[in-house]
Motif scaffolding. Structure first.
Motif, PDB file in Angstrom:
ATOM      1  N   ILE A   1      47.055  29.136   6.308  1.00 26.23           N
ATOM      2  CA  ILE A   1      48.009  29.088   6.999  1.00 26.23           C
ATOM      3  C   ILE A   1      49.301  29.618   5.923  1.00 26.23           C
ATOM      4  O   ILE A   1      49.563  28.883   4.941  1.00 26.23           O
ATOM      5  CB  ILE A   1      48.663  27.690   7.777  1.00 26.23           C
ATOM      6  CG1 ILE A   1      47.432  27.471   8.653  1.00 26.23           C
ATOM      7  CG2 ILE A   1      50.095  27.953   8.434  1.00 26.23           C
ATOM      8  CD1 ILE A   1      47.708  26.104   9.304  1.00 26.23           C
TER       9      ILE A   1
ATOM     10  N   ARG B   1      48.114  22.256  18.305  1.00 31.09           N
ATOM     11  CA  ARG B   1      48.259  20.698  18.702  1.00 31.09           C
ATOM     12  C   ARG B   1      49.607  20.858  19.727  1.00 31.09           C
ATOM     13  O   ARG B   1      50.487  21.411  19.592  1.00 31.09           O
ATOM     14  CB  ARG B   1      48.707  20.007  17.517  1.00 31.09           C
ATOM     15  CG  ARG B   1      49.086  18.728  17.733  1.00 31.09           C
ATOM     16  CD  ARG B   1      50.142  18.070  16.443  1.00 31.09           C
ATOM     17  NE  ARG B   1      49.372  18.322  15.261  1.00 31.09           N
ATOM     18  CZ  ARG B   1      48.252  17.275  14.552  1.00 31.09           C
ATOM     19  NH1 ARG B   1      47.973  16.369  15.520  1.00 31.09           N
ATOM     20  NH2 ARG B   1      47.738  17.477  13.353  1.00 31.09           N
TER      21      ARG B   1
ATOM     22  N   ARG C   1      48.946  15.308   4.478  1.00 32.88           N
ATOM     23  CA  ARG C   1      49.205  16.743   4.345  1.00 32.88           C
ATOM     24  C   ARG C   1      50.603  16.917   5.133  1.00 32.88           C
ATOM     25  O   ARG C   1      51.175  18.280   4.787  1.00 32.88           O
ATOM     26  CB  ARG C   1      48.196  17.686   5.060  1.00 32.88           C
ATOM     27  CG  ARG C   1      48.127  17.574   6.668  1.00 32.88           C
ATOM     28  CD  ARG C   1      46.936  18.297   7.301  1.00 32.88           C
ATOM     29  NE  ARG C   1      47.032  19.692   7.050  1.00 32.88           N
ATOM     30  CZ  ARG C   1      47.682  20.628   7.560  1.00 32.88           C
ATOM     31  NH1 ARG C   1      48.574  20.069   8.413  1.00 32.88           N
ATOM     32  NH2 ARG C   1      47.602  21.917   7.503  1.00 32.88           N
ATOM     33  N   GLU C   2      50.871  16.272   6.010  1.00 27.96           N
ATOM     34  CA  GLU C   2      52.243  16.572   6.765  1.00 27.96           C
ATOM     35  C   GLU C   2      53.354  16.357   5.985  1.00 27.96           C
ATOM     36  O   GLU C   2      54.643  16.791   6.300  1.00 27.96           O
ATOM     37  CB  GLU C   2      52.309  15.854   8.101  1.00 27.96           C
ATOM     38  CG  GLU C   2      50.968  15.711   8.937  1.00 27.96           C
ATOM     39  CD  GLU C   2      50.488  17.104   9.231  1.00 27.96           C
ATOM     40  OE1 GLU C   2      50.924  18.160   9.288  1.00 27.96           O
ATOM     41  OE2 GLU C   2      49.224  17.178   9.949  1.00 27.96           O
TER      42      GLU C   2
ATOM     43  N   ARG D   1      42.261  25.123   6.173  1.00 27.44           N
ATOM     44  CA  ARG D   1      42.975  25.488   7.320  1.00 27.44           C
ATOM     45  C   ARG D   1      44.517  25.701   6.868  1.00 27.44           C
ATOM     46  O   ARG D   1      45.401  26.746   6.797  1.00 27.44           O
ATOM     47  CB  ARG D   1      43.046  24.727   8.453  1.00 27.44           C
ATOM     48  CG  ARG D   1      44.304  24.450   9.234  1.00 27.44           C
ATOM     49  CD  ARG D   1      44.408  23.164  10.019  1.00 27.44           C
ATOM     50  NE  ARG D   1      44.368  22.112   9.191  1.00 27.44           N
ATOM     51  CZ  ARG D   1      44.685  20.932   9.756  1.00 27.44           C
ATOM     52  NH1 ARG D   1      45.345  20.642  10.594  1.00 27.44           N
ATOM     53  NH2 ARG D   1      44.423  19.702   8.853  1.00 27.44           N
ATOM     54  N   GLY D   2      44.766  24.516   6.092  1.00 29.39           N
ATOM     55  CA  GLY D   2      46.019  24.513   5.426  1.00 29.39           C
ATOM     56  C   GLY D   2      46.328  25.451   4.314  1.00 29.39           C
ATOM     57  O   GLY D   2      47.665  26.115   4.237  1.00 29.39           O
TER      58      GLY D   2
ATOM     59  N   THR E   1      52.112  24.916  10.145  1.00 24.94           N
ATOM     60  CA  THR E   1      51.013  24.208   9.547  1.00 24.94           C
ATOM     61  C   THR E   1      50.713  22.975  10.178  1.00 24.94           C
ATOM     62  O   THR E   1      49.873  22.194  10.161  1.00 24.94           O
ATOM     63  CB  THR E   1      51.176  24.340   8.004  1.00 24.94           C
ATOM     64  OG1 THR E   1      49.944  23.849   7.410  1.00 24.94           O
ATOM     65  CG2 THR E   1      52.279  23.294   7.526  1.00 24.94           C
ATOM     66  N   ASN E   2      51.812  22.209  10.460  1.00 27.32           N
ATOM     67  CA  ASN E   2      51.910  20.891  11.089  1.00 27.32           C
ATOM     68  C   ASN E   2      51.544  20.990  12.594  1.00 27.32           C
ATOM     69  O   ASN E   2      51.318  19.923  13.142  1.00 27.32           O
ATOM     70  CB  ASN E   2      53.276  20.288  11.028  1.00 27.32           C
ATOM     71  CG  ASN E   2      53.731  20.234   9.493  1.00 27.32           C
ATOM     72  OD1 ASN E   2      54.854  20.949   9.569  1.00 27.32           O
ATOM     73  ND2 ASN E   2      53.138  19.537   8.742  1.00 27.32           N
TER      74      ASN E   2
ATOM     75  N   THR F   1      62.183  22.881  13.907  1.00 25.06           N
ATOM     76  CA  THR F   1      60.865  22.290  12.700  1.00 25.06           C
ATOM     77  C   THR F   1      61.786  21.096  11.895  1.00 25.06           C
ATOM     78  O   THR F   1      60.979  20.479  11.278  1.00 25.06           O
ATOM     79  CB  THR F   1      60.591  23.499  12.099  1.00 25.06           C
ATOM     80  OG1 THR F   1      61.693  24.393  11.384  1.00 25.06           O
ATOM     81  CG2 THR F   1      59.566  24.376  13.160  1.00 25.06           C
TER      82      THR F   1
ATOM     83  N   GLY G   1      58.626  28.742  11.103  1.00 27.24           N
ATOM     84  CA  GLY G   1      59.335  27.463  11.594  1.00 27.24           C
ATOM     85  C   GLY G   1      60.270  27.835  12.630  1.00 27.24           C
ATOM     86  O   GLY G   1      59.656  28.556  13.846  1.00 27.24           O
TER      87      GLY G   1
END
Lengths: 482, 319
Positions: free
Chosen positions: A204, A219, B100-101, A200-201, A166-167, A159, A155
């Motif tokens: 992580i 991203r 998911r977010e 992927r999620g 993860t975001n 964040t 984080g």
């Protein structure tokens, strides 16, 4: 198991033939650098450290370790605060520090492809001239790697508004412990969406236990048009904590909302000379960002909330330089602790944001109970506490009390319906707490997920879950060190 | 076979009969699981049972001025469980992300009957592996979601939708790129060829749609800046209905490309009706000859996942 002499002498030339002579470290004195990370209570050197230069070298090293049934331990910059890269039972550390390049930046599609050893802050530095940034900004961002961030789902102060790793990770290349390379999530040059489960999620935050991440597709976000950084100066931690609750409850999501208590303020002031009032009970760093037009009314609203909670003063950073200095003080606060104590232990439990005032009271009581000093500098807006438990490792009784105080605090986080870790990860440090936060069925399901990626459980073993071999050795060591 | 459950026992017995008959559970209905379990407005979090519809959930959250920041189509029919398992999204995903977010915790029943929790009820949490996100898009293949916890957003004070007709694909791409690279912070960036409300019968012209949300001051300022880039008109999201209620009732095709490839792709669709998430690269259309396949997860991992989580194959196929 640590290697025997013959196994060892065989292994080194093979590792050297894959990565080059200078990129294999195996002398005992050189290995000391790798015996721990930023969690210094335990020290366990690996058998060897190898520094591959690209994905195919990683693959070759992993296949060699697979054939010899050796543990593999991924390592970035070693800034983990939970012993996440400790070689508990020997094995080969795969250091990603040479794989540190930014491979591609695609502004139109807001992406950057980087190698896992790329330093976090280098990404933002590479894109900021075009008005972009990579949002997760852990305090160690000048040293920590993107691969390490992926491992712990890192984080950082910002964040609160922008989310954690993860975001902001679209996809990643991972070499599985059997040597096969897979891509999880969005592929470089591919569309954002992919079919089916979010693997992927799932990967992580897996603390390096699923495989070795070699490349990461990030991203990028547009940098906010402007930002306003405020310092709320309070008489007490209680008042500052209630102001945090009121800001969130008012539906305002600042970009960052951080708290420093008196002990930290004093240490930071001595180190960085910002001009913090040394007699203040607590300081809140509140940062708003977004469209320039909207910020002034929100700033007024936040000032009102702070004043309602008896803030002595709310200062607004007048320049970019002043803002940078505030963040330097915050992000390097841990570094200033050396002025207070030779050693510290930090926790990163999380409580529901509305419980922060109670949690701060509990930390104070814990400090009194164990006769320790526990300054706090933390992500108040997320409910993510960072008590810094000060001790002197030469005083064995104090070490014991420090560990116990940390345990009490983590236990309280669970009691409050929170979590034992908000960003540092479980590592070796918090293993014993997993069964307090999760049921045997929950842990079994996590183990199933792990075995999907690593059926032999050779990748970063002895982390997160207590294992038989580790329990005995480790508890013993712990008792000795305590 | 279809699973309809009022109680957890119904799920257990359906699993039992699936194990005996070898039939897969392909559709899931949880009429007995529709409660809002908790909502803490002061923490911006809530936990809800998976059988509640998204619309019912949003209505409850709105009483405290909050919402789960996702906007997939048909929220009145879409359950929370399906929202996660199907990973559906809507036009505001450009600014707000997909489910998911926002997902922070989950309770699910696995194929072996064990009931597990993952994540928690706090907004930041890295304890344990992220099984919550593993279940996003899993389409019922790994277990049945019983409850979910979310981080919530305050409902924005104001929202503004703006539209602009473009004359050529070059103009469209230039404008999209200018918006993406500007200081604007749109919550929505769509492209469609469904005409405007007034000219709904005539398709062909492309419209760029931009949405802003936030304080009234903020949306007004952004609207003003957008008009400085190019003249836009205030409009609505009505185009979404025109796409959904069109002549064919067939489920639309979905193609995903990079955002920079959206215009080129839409050009190839010719006169076929489309709505594209221009900021994300997702295009919904009715041209089956252009049915684009999404990239798949590595097969080796899917096979192992399925054999560890559902060795008897009683749940849906994995992808």
């Amino acid at each position: 198991m640590p290697l025997s002499g013959k196994q060892f002498t065989d292994l080194i030339p093979q590792l050297q033939s894959i990565c080059g002579k200078t990129n294999v470290i195996y002398h005992a004195d050189e290995l000391r650098v790798y015996e721990c990370d930023a969690y210094t209570l335990e020290k366990m050197p690996p058998d060897a450290v190898v520094l591959p230069g690209n994905t195919s070298e990683v693959e070759a090293v992993i296949k060699l370790c697979r054939d010899r049934n050796l543990a593999i331990i991924p390592r970035g910059s070693g800034t983990s605060l939970s012993g996440g890269v400790l070689a508990v039972d020997g094995g080969v550390v795969i250091g990603l520090s040479r794989m540190n390049r930014i491979l591609d930046v695609d502004f139109r599609n807001r992406r950057a492809l980087v190698e896992a050893g790329c330093i976090n802050v280098h990404v933002t530095q590479a894109v900021q001239s075009e008005g972009y940034l990579y949002a997760p900004d852990p305090s160690s961002q000048f040293a920590c790697t993107i691969g390490g961030n992926v491992a712990t789902n890192s984080g950082g102060p910002h964040t609160l508004k922008y989310g954690v790793t993860t975001n902001h990770v679209l996809g990643m290349e991972m070499v599985l412990p059997d040597g096969e390379t897979v891509w999880l999530g969005t592929q470089p040059g591919g569309p954002e969406d992919i079919d089916g489960c979010d693997l992927r999620g799932a990967a992580i935050g897996s603390e390096g236990m699923f495989g070795i991440v070699t490349r990461v597709l990030l991203r990028l976000i547009k940098a906010p048009q402007s930002c306003k950084t405020m310092l709320g100066i309070f008489e007490s931690v209680d008042d500052a904590a209630s102001a945090v609750s009121d800001i969130i409850a008012a539906g305002i999501i600042p970009a960052a909302l951080e708290m420093m208590d008196q002990l930290i303020i004093q240490a930071v002031e001595e180190a960085y000379k910002f001009g913090f009032p040394l007699d203040a009970g607590a300081v809140l760093i509140i940062e708003l960002d977004g469209q320039t037009t909207g910020l002034s009314s929100l700033t007024d609203q936040i000032q009102d909330i702070c004043r309602n909670k008896q803030a002595r003063e709310v200062r607004i950073a007048a320049s970019k330089e002043e803002r940078a200095l505030i963040w330097k003080c915050r992000k390097r606060a841990f570094g200033a602790i050396g002025r207070l104590s030779p050693n510290y232990l930090t926790q990163d439990g999380v409580v529901p944001r509305s419980r922060i005032p109670e949690m701060m009271k509990f930390i104070k009581q814990t400090a009194e109970k164990y006769q320790l000093r526990i300054p706090n500098v933390f992500h108040a807006g997320d409910g993510n506490i960072h008590p810094l438990i000060l001790f002197d490792e030469k005083d064995k009784d104090q070490v014991k009390r420090a560990i116990q105080a940390g345990h009490d605090i983590l236990g309280k986080c669970i009691d409050f319906g929170g979590s034992i870790s908000g960003e540092h990860g479980i590592g070796v440090e918090k293993v014993d707490f997993m069964s307090r936060q999760f049921s045997p069925e929950d842990l079994e399901a996590m183990m199933k997920l792990r075995k999907t990626f690593d059926p032999d459980m050779r990748c970063n073993p002895d982390k997160c879950f207590p294992s038989a071999s580790r329990c005995i050795d480790f508890t013993l060591k712990k008792q000795i060190s305590a | 076979m279809q699973l309809t459950a009022s109680h957890i026992e119904d799920i257990e017995s359906a699993f039992e009969s699936a194990r005996e008959t070898g039939a897969r559970i392909s559709s899931i209905h949880l009429p007995g699981f529709q409660k809002l379990l908790d909502h803490h407005p002061e923490n911006l979090t809530a936990t809800v049972e998976a059988g509640m519809t998204l619309q019912a959930f949003q209505e409850k959250l709105s009483t405290a001025g909050q919402w789960l920041a996702v906007d997939p189509p048909n929220p009145e029919r879409l359950t929370i469980g399906a929202l996660i398992a199907e990973n559906v999204s809507g036009p505001r995903r450009f600014g707000l992300g997909t489910v998911r977010e926002h997902l922070i915790g989950m309770k699910a029943v696995l194929a072996d009957g064990s009931i597990i929790r993952s994540g928690g009820k706090v907004v930041k949490n890295v304890a344990g592996f992220d099984i919550c996100r593993l279940f996003v898009g899993s389409r019922g293949s790994l277990g049945i979601i019983l409850e979910a916890s979310f981080r919530l957003n305050p409902l924005p004070e104001s929202e503004m939708i703006m539209g602009c007709q473009t004359q050529s694909s070059e103009e469209t791409e230039d404008l999209l790129e200018a918006i993406m690279k500007s200081d604007l912070n749109p919550m929505l960036l769509d492209l469609h060829n469904l005409g405007t409300e007034e000219q709904s019968a005539s398709y062909g012209y492309w419209q760029i749609m931009v949405g802003f949300a936030g304080t009234r001051e903020e949306t007004q300022a952004q609207m003003h800046s957008l008009n400085n880039l190019n003249p836009f008109k205030v409009t609505t999201l009505d185009y979404l209905n025109r796409f959904g209620n069109s002549d064919s009732d067939a489920t639309p095709e979905t193609t995903a490309v990079r955002p920079s490839e959206v215009v080129e792709y839409c050009e190839q669709l010719g006169s076929t009706k489309f709505v594209a998430r221009a900021g994300n690269g997702v295009i919904h259309h009715h041209d089956s000859s252009h049915a684009g396949k999404l990239a798949r997860n590595p097969q080796v991992l899917l096979d192992r996942l399925k054999s560890t989580f559902d060795p008897k194959g009683i749940l849906a196929e994995i992808s």
